[in-house]
Design an enzyme around this catalytic site. Structure first.
Site, PDB file in Angstrom:
ATOM      1  N   GLU A 173       0.833  -1.205   0.000  1.00  0.00           N
ATOM      2  CA  GLU A 173       0.000   0.000   0.000  1.00  0.00           C
ATOM      3  C   GLU A 173       0.866   1.253   0.000  1.00  0.00           C
ATOM      4  O   GLU A 173       0.584   2.216  -0.717  1.00  0.00           O
ATOM      5  CB  GLU A 173      -0.905   0.009   1.236  1.00  0.00           C
ATOM      6  CG  GLU A 173      -2.043  -0.977   1.206  1.00  0.00           C
ATOM      7  CD  GLU A 173      -2.852  -0.932   2.487  1.00  0.00           C
ATOM      8  OE1 GLU A 173      -4.069  -0.731   2.399  1.00  0.00           O
ATOM      9  OE2 GLU A 173      -2.266  -1.089   3.575  1.00  0.00           O
ATOM     10  N   GLU A 174       1.907   1.248   0.805  1.00  0.00           N
ATOM     11  CA  GLU A 174       2.797   2.400   0.883  1.00  0.00           C
ATOM     12  C   GLU A 174       3.400   2.717  -0.480  1.00  0.00           C
ATOM     13  O   GLU A 174       3.460   3.879  -0.905  1.00  0.00           O
ATOM     14  CB  GLU A 174       3.896   2.137   1.915  1.00  0.00           C
ATOM     15  CG  GLU A 174       4.737   3.342   2.245  1.00  0.00           C
ATOM     16  CD  GLU A 174       5.734   3.075   3.356  1.00  0.00           C
ATOM     17  OE1 GLU A 174       6.519   3.998   3.670  1.00  0.00           O
ATOM     18  OE2 GLU A 174       5.756   1.952   3.909  1.00  0.00           O
ATOM     19  N   GLY A 175       3.836   1.686  -1.188  1.00  0.00           N
ATOM     20  CA  GLY A 175       4.390   1.890  -2.523  1.00  0.00           C
ATOM     21  C   GLY A 175       3.351   2.383  -3.503  1.00  0.00           C
ATOM     22  O   GLY A 175       3.603   3.313  -4.283  1.00  0.00           O
TER      23      GLY A 175
END
Length: 510
Positions: A173-175
């Site tokens: 998700e962060e990416g």
């Protein structure tokens, strides 16, 4: 008799010409009204706000965004109005001092209360996303990680905002959210088109940017591979944004943020020492003492776990870039690859293509080294700069950069060398493709990172289909207004001319 024919001819021609002119003038007036009404709608007074807290491994930042309520599905309308950095470490460090979380959050939450109009407090969503620092804590002690999040949530709910929850986001998700942020800010999701710019300008293609993110505990690479088979389904995400499908490759390398990578390196180097490390990644004359138990308590260093006869480690800097890079390379295990291509640790990685935005610690470290400008687009320049910087004595650096915290200043040599090695040996950029990496801190006054993409996703502000109509560009609008105004003026002049033309004009028409 001839005068009568002339009069009838004049009347007939006048009527027909005037009908045509009248019809043309009506069309011109309608066009002007339509352009004016659609292009010059009054600006919406209802501005919405959103708040996101980025709870990273080393610190927490609060971001406040705003956007016109009537343009939620447009691209590029969200802007950052405030960034507030909380004083202290990341929230994972509050495991043994939960009672201090209220004070930790207070200054920035009060700042948000001031920035967001009081009338909109209740409808302003607040999101907290915790990243790799909390992922590591959860691996170590899941109950403790849950207690920290619940304590943070209790504290935030005391403020008059619409709190939407605190959670640990995945590396994937962060990416992905970082990729959404950079391409949203660069306006890459909507194909620019209009009456007079049907073809994009040279160099103005709509290919998306890749995203390179580096934190203290993890690093992410995300991009859209062109004409490549994505061999690893777990590293593939599918998005439909503004009517276009995207198959996005993303992977997060936990333990390969710059802080955890340094701990890995020091722990690895401990094996062949008697308690003193002569460290080429620290400047000559620099010394640091560390508790050995601190090195081994993190999940990232467990693979190097061994019994040591000394409780404390002494680090003595030697300041040698070449040896520093040689000691960092073994962190990236490239000996095993079950796919056609890998980054390291057996993780599939397509060939990096196109432009990449490198942000967060990538930008902060390179910014300190003055490598975020055009000069930084040459890998040879980055290497020579690091070589010169790492060789500078610690006493000299302290004199020149007295306002920089000792921890950060002492680690810039390692961090810069680690970034260079990660991009070349880990992500397989080359001296040729290095020029495609753009180190970015902000785009149009908005910080680049995962937080904006996170909020856009949770508030459903990026539609799956492209909006049916968008405003014309300013230049196109002005051109059309001038064009239809000229048509109207010409029609009026011709009409007046026809009505008052001398009789011999009609004779010439026969």
């Amino acid at each position: 008799m001839e005068d009568r024919r002339e009069s009838e001819l004049k009347t007939f021609c006048s009527k027909n010409i005037l009908v045509i002119l009248g019809f043309s003038s009506i069309i011109a007036v309608i066009a002007l009204l339509a352009l004016g009404l659609t292009q010059n709608k009054p600006l919406p007074e209802n501005v919405k706000f959103g708040i996101v807290l980025d709870a990273g491994s080393s610190h927490t930042s609060l971001y406040i965004y705003k956007w016109p309520a009537e343009k939620e599905n447009d691209t590029g309308v969200v802007s950052q109005v405030e960034e507030c950095k909380l004083k202290g470490p990341g929230i994972s460090e509050f495991a043994k001092k939960l009672g201090e979380i209220d004070i930790y959050l207070e200054a920035c939450m009060e700042r948000a209360r001031t920035v967001v109009p009081k009338s909109q407090h209740a409808e302003t969503p607040v999101y907290l996303g915790a990243t790799a620092g909390m992922r590591l804590l959860r691996m170590k002690n899941e109950n403790l990680a849950s207690k920290i999040l619940s304590t943070v949530a209790e504290s935030i709910t005391r403020y008059p905002f619409d709190f939407q929850g605190a959670r640990i986001i995945t590396g994937q998700e962060e990416g992905a959210y970082g990729w959404i942020t950079i391409n949203y800010l660069l306006d890459k999701f909507i194909q620019k088109s209009g009456w007079f710019n049907l073809k994009p300008r040279k160099g103005d293609t709509q290919e998306t940017y890749g995203a390179l993110d580096l934190g203290g505990a993890s690093t992410q690479i995300t991009f859209v591979p062109q004409n490549q088979v994505l061999e690893s389904p777990e590293n593939t995400l599918h998005f439909r944004l503004y009517g276009k499908n995207y198959s996005v490759y993303t992977h997060s390398f936990l333990c390969y943020g710059k802080d955890q990578a340094l701990l890995q390196k020091l722990t690895k180097d401990l094996k062949n020492t008697n308690g003193t490390i002569h460290e080429p990644c620290f400047h000559s004359g620099y010394q640091r003492r560390m508790n050995v138990s601190h090195l081994y308590e993190a999940p990232c260093t467990r693979r190097f776990l061994t019994s040591l006869p000394f409780p404390e480690l002494e680090i003595q800097g030697t300041g040698d870039f070449q040896k520093c890079q040689q000691s960092i390379r073994p962190l990236f295990n490239t000996s095993y690859c079950p796919y056609s291509r890998c980054s390291f640790d057996g993780v599939f990685l397509p060939l990096p293509q196109g432009d990449f935005a490198a942000f967060s610690a990538f930008y902060y470290v390179m910014g300190f080294l003055n490598l975020t400008s055009e000069e930084g687009s040459f890998q040879s320049k980055v290497t020579s700069t690091l070589e010169a910087f790492c060789s500078r004595p610690w006493a000299e650096l302290q004199m020149y950069f007295g306002d920089v915290k000792e921890k950060y200043l002492s680690e810039y040599c390692f961090s810069g060398t680690y970034i260079l090695t990660l991009l070349l040996s880990g992500y397989h950029f080359t001296a040729e493709t290095w020029k495609n990496i753009h180190f970015m801190g902000k785009v149009q006054s908005t910080s680049v990172g995962w937080t904006l993409g996170y909020m856009l996703n949770l508030t459903n502000m990026i539609p799956s289909e492209e909006p049916s109509s968008t405003r014309l560009s300013h230049s196109t609008y002005v051109f059309l207004m001038v064009l239809f105004s000229l048509i109207l003026v010409i029609v009026v002049i011709i009409g007046l001319f026809v009505c008052h033309r001398p009789s011999y004009f009609w004779k010439d028409m026969v």
